[in-house]
Design a protein around this motif. Structure first.
Motif, PDB file in Angstrom:
ATOM      1  N   VAL A 248      18.324   1.213   6.219  1.00 34.25           N
ATOM      2  CA  VAL A 248      18.324  -0.135   6.992  1.00 34.25           C
ATOM      3  C   VAL A 248      18.694  -1.136   6.093  1.00 34.25           C
ATOM      4  CG1 VAL A 248      16.579  -1.494   8.113  1.00 34.25           C
ATOM      5  CG2 VAL A 248      16.547   0.932   8.484  1.00 34.25           C
TER       6      VAL A 248
ATOM      7  N   HIS B  37      14.509  -7.033  13.085  1.00 37.70           N
ATOM      8  CA  HIS B  37      13.789  -5.618  13.533  1.00 37.70           C
ATOM      9  C   HIS B  37      14.291  -4.746  11.991  1.00 37.70           C
ATOM     10  CE1 HIS B  37      15.065  -1.594  14.934  1.00 37.70           C
ATOM     11  NE2 HIS B  37      13.956  -1.594  14.893  1.00 37.70           N
ATOM     12  N   VAL B  38      13.505  -3.919  11.660  1.00 37.42           N
ATOM     13  CA  VAL B  38      13.511  -2.994  10.729  1.00 37.42           C
ATOM     14  C   VAL B  38      13.341  -1.470  10.927  1.00 37.42           C
ATOM     15  CG1 VAL B  38      13.087  -2.497   8.143  1.00 37.42           C
ATOM     16  CG2 VAL B  38      13.010  -4.869   9.104  1.00 37.42           C
ATOM     17  N   ALA B  39      12.143  -1.133  11.410  1.00 41.49           N
ATOM     18  CA  ALA B  39      12.006   0.112  11.747  1.00 41.49           C
ATOM     19  C   ALA B  39      10.732   0.487  12.608  1.00 41.49           C
ATOM     20  CB  ALA B  39      11.666   1.110  10.454  1.00 41.49           C
ATOM     21  N   PHE B  40      10.296   1.342  12.980  1.00 44.40           N
ATOM     22  CA  PHE B  40       9.165   1.652  13.863  1.00 44.40           C
ATOM     23  C   PHE B  40       7.709   1.289  13.371  1.00 44.40           C
ATOM     24  CE2 PHE B  40       7.130   2.662  17.427  1.00 44.40           C
ATOM     25  CZ  PHE B  40       6.787   3.923  17.790  1.00 44.40           C
ATOM     26  N   GLU B  41       7.590   1.719  12.130  1.00 44.26           N
ATOM     27  CA  GLU B  41       6.265   1.723  11.614  1.00 44.26           C
ATOM     28  C   GLU B  41       5.790   0.612  10.602  1.00 44.26           C
ATOM     29  OE1 GLU B  41       9.143   2.947  10.420  1.00 44.26           O
ATOM     30  OE2 GLU B  41       8.708   4.696   9.295  1.00 44.26           O
ATOM     31  N   ASN B  42       6.906  -0.354  10.317  1.00 45.29           N
ATOM     32  CA  ASN B  42       6.584  -1.245   9.320  1.00 45.29           C
ATOM     33  C   ASN B  42       6.593  -2.599   9.953  1.00 45.29           C
ATOM     34  OD1 ASN B  42       9.182  -1.408  10.022  1.00 45.29           O
ATOM     35  ND2 ASN B  42       9.781  -1.046   7.786  1.00 45.29           N
TER      36      ASN B  42
ATOM     37  N   SER C 205      10.277  -2.204   2.839  1.00 42.77           N
ATOM     38  CA  SER C 205      10.134  -3.042   4.179  1.00 42.77           C
ATOM     39  C   SER C 205       9.912  -4.537   3.899  1.00 42.77           C
ATOM     40  CB  SER C 205       8.941  -2.707   5.019  1.00 42.77           C
ATOM     41  OG  SER C 205       9.212  -1.218   5.252  1.00 42.77           O
ATOM     42  N   ALA C 206       8.639  -4.895   3.020  1.00 43.64           N
ATOM     43  CA  ALA C 206       8.355  -6.327   2.818  1.00 43.64           C
ATOM     44  C   ALA C 206       9.643  -6.892   2.259  1.00 43.64           C
ATOM     45  CB  ALA C 206       7.129  -6.214   1.901  1.00 43.64           C
TER      46      ALA C 206
ATOM     47  N   GLU D   4      13.876   6.022   4.507  1.00 43.72           N
ATOM     48  CA  GLU D   4      14.491   5.438   5.789  1.00 43.72           C
ATOM     49  C   GLU D   4      14.770   3.871   5.527  1.00 43.72           C
ATOM     50  OE1 GLU D   4      11.023   4.517   8.539  1.00 43.72           O
ATOM     51  OE2 GLU D   4      12.521   4.727  10.006  1.00 43.72           O
TER      52      GLU D   4
ATOM     53  N   MET E 281      18.350 -10.411  13.517  1.00 44.22           N
ATOM     54  CA  MET E 281      18.761  -9.286  12.668  1.00 44.22           C
ATOM     55  C   MET E 281      18.109  -7.993  12.854  1.00 44.22           C
ATOM     56  SD  MET E 281      18.288 -10.991   8.843  1.00 44.22           S
ATOM     57  CE  MET E 281      18.928 -12.703   8.265  1.00 44.22           C
ATOM     58  N   GLY E 282      19.131  -7.031  12.886  1.00 39.89           N
ATOM     59  CA  GLY E 282      18.613  -5.680  13.002  1.00 39.89           C
ATOM     60  C   GLY E 282      18.642  -5.289  14.603  1.00 39.89           C
TER      61      GLY E 282
ATOM     62  N   ALA F  93       4.505  -4.890   7.356  1.00 40.25           N
ATOM     63  CA  ALA F  93       5.134  -4.870   6.162  1.00 40.25           C
ATOM     64  C   ALA F  93       6.107  -5.891   5.984  1.00 40.25           C
ATOM     65  CB  ALA F  93       5.261  -3.461   5.439  1.00 40.25           C
ATOM     66  N   VAL F  94       7.234  -5.820   6.882  1.00 37.73           N
ATOM     67  CA  VAL F  94       8.264  -6.637   6.966  1.00 37.73           C
ATOM     68  C   VAL F  94       7.840  -8.045   6.936  1.00 37.73           C
ATOM     69  CG1 VAL F  94      10.361  -7.398   8.127  1.00 37.73           C
ATOM     70  CG2 VAL F  94       9.801  -4.928   7.941  1.00 37.73           C
TER      71      VAL F  94
ATOM     72  N   SER G 226       6.105   0.593   2.527  1.00 42.49           N
ATOM     73  CA  SER G 226       5.738  -0.839   2.740  1.00 42.49           C
ATOM     74  C   SER G 226       6.459  -1.887   1.858  1.00 42.49           C
ATOM     75  CB  SER G 226       4.485  -1.098   2.872  1.00 42.49           C
ATOM     76  OG  SER G 226       3.874  -0.421   4.201  1.00 42.49           O
TER      77      SER G 226
ATOM     78  N   GLN H  90      -0.722   2.340   9.040  1.00 37.74           N
ATOM     79  CA  GLN H  90      -0.767   2.084   7.428  1.00 37.74           C
ATOM     80  C   GLN H  90      -0.311   0.610   7.155  1.00 37.74           C
ATOM     81  OE1 GLN H  90       1.690   4.837   4.725  1.00 37.74           O
ATOM     82  NE2 GLN H  90       1.746   2.795   3.924  1.00 37.74           N
ATOM     83  N   ALA H  91       0.669   0.445   7.604  1.00 40.06           N
ATOM     84  CA  ALA H  91       1.345  -0.989   7.320  1.00 40.06           C
ATOM     85  C   ALA H  91       0.523  -2.140   7.558  1.00 40.06           C
ATOM     86  CB  ALA H  91       2.794  -1.201   7.709  1.00 40.06           C
TER      87      ALA H  91
ATOM     88  N   GLU I  53       0.769  -1.209   0.071  1.00 41.29           N
ATOM     89  CA  GLU I  53      -0.030   0.088   0.035  1.00 41.29           C
ATOM     90  C   GLU I  53       0.903   1.312   0.038  1.00 41.29           C
ATOM     91  OE1 GLU I  53       0.593  -1.807   2.529  1.00 41.29           O
ATOM     92  OE2 GLU I  53       1.405  -0.372   4.057  1.00 41.29           O
TER      93      GLU I  53
ATOM     94  N   GLY J 232      12.114  -8.102   4.720  1.00 39.93           N
ATOM     95  CA  GLY J 232      11.632  -9.321   5.135  1.00 39.93           C
ATOM     96  C   GLY J 232      11.626 -10.360   4.425  1.00 39.93           C
TER      97      GLY J 232
END
Lengths: 394, 657
Positions: A92, B65-70, A62-63, A88, A204-205, B73-74, A59, B107-108, A55, A66
């Protein structure tokens, strides 16, 4: 087999040939055709992959993070505002050393709103730790995207393949599309160093306290340095297999030139055309095309440009408050080098404005004058600017 | 952590969560219900920060862990990859706090549910986001020096008595974990401390000529280099430490050979000096029953050590040119149990050394100096490869009234001399310089000294000028609440305890730092966002609420959700003891009351159909729940009645009396 393809289609076909397993992309002009073609391939069963209809671009990347972390080969594409929204996560992804491949159809940044081509978007994220490769034509888009997976996976670094929006993305050119079997031989399946697998759990991360953060960044920088050799190695291998060889930069009639033009992307084709005309008249002008902007090919540029009297950098971007990004990096390259040419920066083609032959000739003239007089009175100039509108002489 | 109650938990013990943290309970129960075949995608937040300080991790399952808002999505990406790689039986789980879900993460999450991605999403709701001292701070307590993460409610810590200007022991009434925040570092001549910008410090306020100067509280963001803060100079008094070590007897499991030896029952100057030498140059191999010292023959140090050893233990030592060996299972295990650590880079000074009388501390320092210290002119220098050791040694010296400088770094190449031996390989060492203070002649120059140092003549505290204030970055933060004095000594400086921020899931009326109680506005003025309803409205096949006080219900719901292929959502209410202002031991009681008062209803929505899984037999008035928490203590009767009305409405809607 030669097909007539738009740049976007070439990128989509490259992802298909690379047998990506997860695609997570959000549409944005002028990249939409990539997303559309890939969803067609998946819907028809031509490509065995999962397509996540995310969306937003944030994202989307981000996906991808993952998915790549889990061990699947992933692909995404974006442009301009989308690239900014996911910025952002760009940092990462590179900090986590995940080999994601993304194509970016270079498009100008808002404001004012523009859907047309310039390099402002990828230049805005040049520090993010992704390898950045620029393509001159649709053949290069296809070839570079396939090579990108090899480069990314062997270095554990994400790679961004950039090409001019509309100029290449929506222009049809004949492209030699390699056979799936040949690509499979060149690009084996992705074998991750680490993956999120319950059989061998990893974290991870994590948080990087001051005792560790600096070392992580140093390792990233080291990987970028190693990327220079890797890009050349993969480019050579590609050449042996498919007949088209790639390096960090490309020299075009520059070895004996006093005036050399430095540029990237599709602009190189226009410049090459003009250089042919100049050479026919007996004038020693040349072109050096930068293919790999990150990592920046410092050694190669010193070798290629050192002997020249003047170098004119042509670029479709500006780092507001300073000069053009390509000019800044090139100037820094020569800062401690004894034999260095005079350098001029020509900002052109912003927001999709055509870079015409007249403008390129002006750049060559400017460089020639500098070469002759031995000095540069104004280092940064704008080409094709409608000076009456701004009331300035730039 | 041999005594941890759940040593095999998939969330390993040893993480940095507060004692009594509701959220970490939610994590442990979740993984207990879900098992090993999961991939966890977590958002930035309390749980992420306390469990993964590189190079350590508490997670025994794959975790990212990637970020705060996602997080959603991850997790969607993970799910797609698992599907494309044919990894059946592995579940993609997303976990985020209320902030990473209801606010920036909405949103995610919405996208994930709308797409129908196969992800189980767990929201741990502590109704806000929380701040304070960096978790690396060291606090001086009655039991000695402790990391702030080790301080528990009920511990007695040293505080500054504002009337007498002397150190006093005060009880700690709460430990608060306040998540990640911007951290600044304040540097004075002898002390450094890290804290958040709103953390108050006790500083000197000059009121002008002829007027009395006074000490006032100022927040870090208002401090400037040159301001003077109250710092600890000297902390004496103390008793010898009694050891609680069980000796190995002949005939015990695997003990065939045993050198009979009598171990000291409590500390003393001789033992402390011996241990000081051991910290610098000794090691222990407790399986072999061997204690060793790397002290070359003919040195002063060896003479001292052998003399001390015979006086303390009586048994013989084995020596060669470079080393001294002691073969005794009991001595080896005894030293091991004292808490000095092992390995050159990991040695440290345990808390109990800080409680010793001055004479024993001095002996310990003597021992340390014999091994890795040397004198350079008037100052003494101590070298070590262990940063933690240097840090604690510095604090110990400060409590003894020494003047100590910063920790300096020194790189040495292989073959170079360090102290008095050649190095085997390249190394990085740290060193500190220290010296005894000069006594000020207060009678002769009283007013001048008084001007220079407001606390001149005070044996325990002094004023120090701030030299530098710099931003370190974002770090996890903790705070202590101390009765009466409301201050405590951390990293040698006197600091105040403090407070937390709202999220979309902060309930109506709650105090937070961004919804404070003031004249115009009193606490959070918006109701809690109804996340479960929002997700159900997306058409998710399964949505449920849960509470850490009802773990069976919670775990059943998780198992049910995990078994469904598609987007599922479980929302667990998990108290945060500092943020809610409750005692660490009350987490479960408060959680239970939330459910028994109808404030939080346990239900599930399966394919649109609502089913309440727990109906309180006789719903209690909501004030029973509210009055247990400090964040609601400002509420008037009218406000409480309003909340009761909201709760009644909610219960009516959900079909509860």
């Amino acid at each position: 087999m030669k097909q007539n393809l738009m740049g976007d289609e070439a990128a989509a076909i490259a992802a298909k040939l690379a047998r990506v397993k997860v695609i997570s992309a959000y549409p944005i002009t002028p990249q939409t055709i990539i997303v559309e073609r890939l969803s067609e391939f998946v819907a028809n069963g031509e490509l065995d992959a999962e397509f996540i209809k995310v969306e937003s671009e944030h994202s989307a990347l981000s996906a991808c993070v993952g998915a790549t972390a889990t061990g699947a080969r992933t692909f995404t594409a974006t442009s301009s505002q989308g690239l900014m929204l996911m910025s952002e996560i760009l940092f990462v992804a590179s900090g986590m050393r995940l080999p994601i491949v993304m194509v970016n159809a270079n498009r100008a940044l808002s404001a004012p709103l523009s859907i047309w081509c310039d390099w402002g978007d990828s230049m805005a994220v040049r520090d993010c730790g992704w390898v950045q490769l620029y393509c001159e034509n649709n053949q290069e888009i296809l070839d570079t995207t396939i090579q990108a997976f090899r480069i990314a996976e062997s270095l554990s670094l994400p790679v961004m393949v950039c090409f001019d929006g509309f100029i290449l993305s929506h222009t049809t050119e004949p492209v030699d599309v390699p056979k799936q079997r040949e690509v499979d031989e060149f690009l084996p399946p992705y074998k991750p160093r680490y993956a999120l697998d319950p059989k061998k759990p990893v974290t991870m991360g994590p948080m990087g306290v001051p005792e560790y953060y600096e070392e992580f960044k140093c390792m990233q920088q080291e990987a970028m340095r190693a990327a220079k050799e890797k890009i050349v190695k993969v480019g050579n291998e590609f050449g042996k297999k498919f007949g088209r060889r790639y390096k960090l930069i490309e020299r075009y009639n520059s070895d004996d030139a006093d005036v050399i033009l430095l540029t990237m992307g599709s602009l190189s084709s226009s410049v090459k055309e003009l250089i042919d005309r100049y050479r026919a008249r007996g004038e020693k002008v040349g072109l050096v095309k930068v293919r790999s902007f990150r990592p920046f090919p410092v050694r190669e540029l010193i070798d290629a440009l050192g002997h020249a009297k003047a170098v004119a950098v042509l670029e479709k971007d500006i780092s507001l408050g300073s000069a053009g990004a390509l000019f800044i990096d090139t100037a820094a390259t020569f800062i401690n080098v004894e034999k260095s040419p005079l350098m001029l920066d020509f900002i052109c083609g912003l927001g999709g404005r055509d870079v015409e032959a007249l403008q390129i000739k002006e750049a060559i003239r400017g460089a020639a004058r500098a070469a002759e007089s031995g000095e540069v009175r104004k280092a940064v100039r704008w080409l094709g600017l409608r000076e009456k509108l701004v009331g300035l002489r730039v | 952590m041999k005594e941890a109650p759940f040593p095999d938990s998939l969330v390993a013990p040893g993480h940095g969560a507060c004692a009594g943290c509701g959220c970490i309970l939610a994590m442990r129960h979740a993984l207990e219900a879900l098992g090993k075949k999961v991939v966890v995608s977590m958002a930035t937040g309390c749980m992420e920060v306390v469990t993964t300080p590189y190079p350590e991790t508490a997670w025994r399952v794959p975790w990212i862990h990637v970020a705060f808002e996602n997080a959603a999505a991850v997790a969607s990406g993970v799910s797609a990859a698992l599907k494309s790689l044919g990894r059946k039986g592995v579940k993609s789980v997303a976990i985020a706090g209320d902030g990473g879900t209801a606010d920036i993460g909405l949103q995610a999450l919405s996208g994930m549910v709308e797409r129908g991605d196969d992800v189980l999403y767990i929201c741990y709701d502590n109704e806000g986001y929380m701040n304070c001292l960096s978790t690396s701070s060291l606090i001086i307590t009655k039991d000695g020096l402790k990391k702030i993460t080790e301080v528990k409610e009920g511990d007695e810590v040293y505080a500054f008595d504002k009337k007498t200007h002397r150190p006093v022991l005060k009880r700690c009434v709460g430990v608060f974990n306040n998540g990640n925040a911007d951290i600044f570092e304040i540097e004075t001549l002898h002390h450094t401390i890290r804290a958040t910008p709103n953390h108050p410090f006790l500083v000197l306020k000059r009121n002008g000529r002829g007027k009395e100067n006074q000490l006032v509280w100022k927040t870090l963001c208002m401090l400037r280099p040159g301001d003077q803060v109250v710092t600890l100079k000297n902390l004496d008094g103390g008793k010898s430490f009694k050891f609680d070590f069980k000796q190995v007897q002949r005939g015990d499991y695997k003990v065939t050979h045993l050198n009979e030896v009598s171990l000291p029952k409590s500390s003393g100057p001789a033992l402390m000096k011996y241990l000081g030498i051991w910290v610098g140059d000794g090691w222990v191999r407790s399986e072999r029953g061997e204690v060793g010292f790397a002290i070359p023959n003919g040195s002063d140090e060896r003479e001292n050590l052998v003399k001390l050893h015979s006086a303390l233990f009586g048994i013989k030592v084995r020596t060669d040119d470079m080393y001294v060996y002691v073969n005794s299972v009991n001595i080896a295990r005894f030293i091991d149990s004292l808490g000095f650590g092992s390995g050159a880079k990991n040695k440290t000074i345990p808390a109990w050394v800080f409680t010793l009388p001055k004479k024993e501390k001095e002996a310990f320092v003597d021992g340390l100096m014999l091994s890795d210290g040397y004198k350079k002119g008037n100052s003494s220098r101590y070298v070590s490869a262990s940063y933690e050791l240097l840090r604690r040694f510095r604090l110990l010296l400060q409590t003894m009234g020494y003047r100590v400088g910063k920790i300096h770094q020194q790189k040495k190449r292989k073959g170079e001399k360090c102290v008095y031996r050649k190095l085997l390989k390249d190394a990085t060492y740290g060193y500190i310089c220290f010296s005894k203070r000069k006594r000020w002649n207060l009678e002769k120059y009283q007013s001048q000294y008084k001007y220079q140092n407001f606390l001149a003549g005070n044996n325990h505290f002094e004023m120090e000028k701030i030299r530098k204030i710099k931003l370190i970055g974002r770090e996890p933060t903790l705070d202590l609440r101390v009765e009466d004095e409301h201050n405590f000594i951390a990293d040698g400086m006197v600091v105040h305890n403090t407070g937390a921020q709202r999220s979309g899931l902060t309930p109506f009326g709650a105090w937070t730092t961004t919804t404070p109680i003031g004249k115009v506005k009193r606490g959070e003025d918006r109701p809690k966002k109804n996340l479960p309803a929002i997700i159900a409205a997306h058409g998710a096949p399964y949505v449920a609420t849960a509470s850490v006080a009802y773990p069976g219900d919670y775990m059943n719901k998780l198992k049910k959700a995990a078994a469904i292929e598609g987007p599922t959502y479980v929302h667990v209410l998990a108290p945060c003891t500092p943020g809610w202002r409750i005692e660490n031991s009350k987490t479960i009681e408060v959680s239970r009351l939330a459910v028994l008062t109808g404030f939080w209803v346990l239900y599930e929505i399966e394919n649109g159909k609502l089913n309440v899984t727990f109906k309180p037999p006789k719903r209690r008035p909501v004030v029973d729940y509210l009055k247990m928490q400090g964040r609601f203590k400002h509420l008037t009767d009218a406000e409480i009645a309003e909340i009761q009305r909201m709760v009644d409405e909610q219960c009516k809607r959900l079909g509860i009396e």
